[in-house]
Motif scaffolding. Structure first.
Motif, PDB file in Angstrom:
ATOM      1  N   LEU A 119       0.924  -1.168  -0.144  1.00 19.49           N
ATOM      2  CA  LEU A 119       0.096  -0.057   0.118  1.00 19.49           C
ATOM      3  C   LEU A 119       0.933   1.210  -0.094  1.00 19.49           C
ATOM      4  O   LEU A 119       0.676   2.182  -0.745  1.00 19.49           O
ATOM      5  N   LEU A 120       1.947   1.263   0.679  1.00 21.83           N
ATOM      6  CA  LEU A 120       2.879   2.201   1.014  1.00 21.83           C
ATOM      7  C   LEU A 120       3.641   2.689  -0.499  1.00 21.83           C
ATOM      8  O   LEU A 120       3.778   3.731  -0.933  1.00 21.83           O
ATOM      9  N   GLN A 121       4.015   1.289  -1.163  1.00 21.01           N
ATOM     10  CA  GLN A 121       4.529   1.664  -2.302  1.00 21.01           C
ATOM     11  C   GLN A 121       3.553   2.155  -3.414  1.00 21.01           C
ATOM     12  O   GLN A 121       3.956   2.900  -4.374  1.00 21.01           O
ATOM     13  N   GLY A 122       2.306   1.893  -3.332  1.00 18.49           N
ATOM     14  CA  GLY A 122       1.397   2.347  -4.203  1.00 18.49           C
ATOM     15  C   GLY A 122       1.174   3.769  -4.175  1.00 18.49           C
ATOM     16  O   GLY A 122       0.806   4.373  -4.999  1.00 18.49           O
ATOM     17  N   LEU A 123       1.021   4.212  -2.981  1.00 17.87           N
ATOM     18  CA  LEU A 123       0.873   5.661  -2.580  1.00 17.87           C
ATOM     19  C   LEU A 123       2.227   6.313  -2.916  1.00 17.87           C
ATOM     20  O   LEU A 123       2.014   7.607  -3.659  1.00 17.87           O
ATOM     21  N   ARG A 124       3.184   5.878  -2.892  1.00 16.81           N
ATOM     22  CA  ARG A 124       4.432   6.732  -3.362  1.00 16.81           C
ATOM     23  C   ARG A 124       4.570   6.802  -4.914  1.00 16.81           C
ATOM     24  O   ARG A 124       4.688   7.743  -5.584  1.00 16.81           O
ATOM     25  N   THR A 125       3.967   5.796  -5.463  1.00 18.53           N
ATOM     26  CA  THR A 125       3.804   5.641  -6.912  1.00 18.53           C
ATOM     27  C   THR A 125       3.023   6.786  -7.447  1.00 18.53           C
ATOM     28  O   THR A 125       3.020   7.316  -8.400  1.00 18.53           O
ATOM     29  N   LEU A 126       1.662   6.670  -6.750  1.00 14.11           N
ATOM     30  CA  LEU A 126       0.733   7.779  -7.050  1.00 14.11           C
ATOM     31  C   LEU A 126       1.513   9.171  -6.628  1.00 14.11           C
ATOM     32  O   LEU A 126       0.882  10.042  -7.489  1.00 14.11           O
ATOM     33  N   ASP A 127       2.048   9.311  -5.699  1.00 17.99           N
ATOM     34  CA  ASP A 127       2.596  10.631  -5.533  1.00 17.99           C
ATOM     35  C   ASP A 127       3.415  11.109  -6.548  1.00 17.99           C
ATOM     36  O   ASP A 127       3.397  12.172  -6.856  1.00 17.99           O
ATOM     37  N   ARG A 128       4.221  10.206  -6.943  1.00 15.27           N
ATOM     38  CA  ARG A 128       5.176  10.321  -8.154  1.00 15.27           C
ATOM     39  C   ARG A 128       4.483  11.048  -9.289  1.00 15.27           C
ATOM     40  O   ARG A 128       5.033  11.694 -10.203  1.00 15.27           O
ATOM     41  N   GLU A 129       3.316  10.132  -9.566  1.00 15.63           N
ATOM     42  CA  GLU A 129       2.799  10.345 -10.841  1.00 15.63           C
ATOM     43  C   GLU A 129       2.067  11.910 -10.684  1.00 15.63           C
ATOM     44  O   GLU A 129       1.942  12.515 -11.756  1.00 15.63           O
ATOM     45  N   LEU A 130       1.557  12.341  -9.631  1.00 16.51           N
ATOM     46  CA  LEU A 130       0.922  13.435  -9.211  1.00 16.51           C
ATOM     47  C   LEU A 130       1.964  14.445  -9.196  1.00 16.51           C
ATOM     48  O   LEU A 130       1.820  15.642 -10.022  1.00 16.51           O
ATOM     49  N   VAL A 131       3.240  14.318  -8.797  1.00 16.17           N
ATOM     50  CA  VAL A 131       4.289  15.312  -8.886  1.00 16.17           C
ATOM     51  C   VAL A 131       4.746  15.641 -10.382  1.00 16.17           C
ATOM     52  O   VAL A 131       4.670  16.665 -10.758  1.00 16.17           O
ATOM     53  N   LYS A 132       4.629  14.428 -11.032  1.00 15.90           N
ATOM     54  CA  LYS A 132       5.107  14.594 -12.747  1.00 15.90           C
ATOM     55  C   LYS A 132       4.039  15.247 -13.433  1.00 15.90           C
ATOM     56  O   LYS A 132       4.346  16.041 -14.275  1.00 15.90           O
ATOM     57  N   LEU A 133       2.703  14.895 -13.089  1.00 16.03           N
ATOM     58  CA  LEU A 133       1.781  15.742 -13.673  1.00 16.03           C
ATOM     59  C   LEU A 133       1.420  17.228 -13.248  1.00 16.03           C
ATOM     60  O   LEU A 133       1.329  18.008 -14.100  1.00 16.03           O
ATOM     61  N   GLU A 134       2.067  17.647 -12.108  1.00 16.30           N
ATOM     62  CA  GLU A 134       2.084  18.871 -11.780  1.00 16.30           C
ATOM     63  C   GLU A 134       3.116  19.750 -12.401  1.00 16.30           C
ATOM     64  O   GLU A 134       2.974  20.986 -12.671  1.00 16.30           O
ATOM     65  N   THR A 135       4.224  19.005 -12.444  1.00 11.81           N
ATOM     66  CA  THR A 135       5.208  19.718 -13.230  1.00 11.81           C
ATOM     67  C   THR A 135       4.879  20.116 -14.770  1.00 11.81           C
ATOM     68  O   THR A 135       4.975  20.923 -15.405  1.00 11.81           O
TER      69      THR A 135
END
Length: 159
Positions: free
Chosen positions: A24-40
């Motif tokens: 679950l934590l890895q999934g959240l980290r992946t989601l967070d990375r994707e969101l950061v990428k989309l934000e940039t």
């Protein structure tokens, strides 16, 4: 679209109680990375869109200036034509008739033709410049529209 499906899949996995906390934590980290990428990406697109809007504004100014110059040339040409029209028929002949030789007559005629041709050429140049500027502006507006659509797509993926 693929990123959106991956995000939905990961979100559905997050809601499943049978997952262990590490996955679950890895999934959240992946989601967070994707969101950061989309934000940039979204920030970059917004900067590009702002630059294009500035370009469109400068092209509007240039188009207005070209239109003003074209109108000034047209007014000058109209003023010359009106002056020739208001001139009594004999005055034109007198202006040309006061010449002492055929050479003077031809020189004055040539000068009048040159002035008319110059005005027409100048007017045509301003019209061509206005057309070029309008074309560039249309391209920039299309770029802005495309960037706006991409930005809306990224915003939709982010949510």
């Amino acid at each position: 679209m693929m990123v959106l499906c991956a995000l939905i899949l990961q979100a559905s996995l997050l809601g499943a109680p049978s997952q262990d906390p590490i996955s679950l934590l890895q999934g959240l980290r992946t989601l967070d990375r994707e969101l950061v990428k989309l934000e940039t990406e979204l920030t970059d697109l917004q900067k590009q869109e702002a630059k294009i809007q500035e370009d469109i504004a400068s092209l509007d100014i240039e188009l207005s200036e070209t239109g003003i110059k074209r109108d000034q040339v047209t007014q000058a040409l109209q003023k010359r034509i009106r002056a020739l029209e208001k001139m009594p028929g004999g005055a034109r002949l007198i202006a040309l008739g006061t010449t002492q030789s055929l050479q003077d007559y031809l020189a004055i005629s040539r000068m009048l033709r040159w002035i008319a041709k110059h005005d027409q050429t100048l007017k045509q140049e301003h019209e061509e410049q206005a057309a070029k500027t309008q074309s560039i502006k249309d391209k920039q507006v299309n770029k802005a529209r495309i960037l706006e659509e991409i930005g809306a797509d990224i915003k939709a993926r982010r949510e």
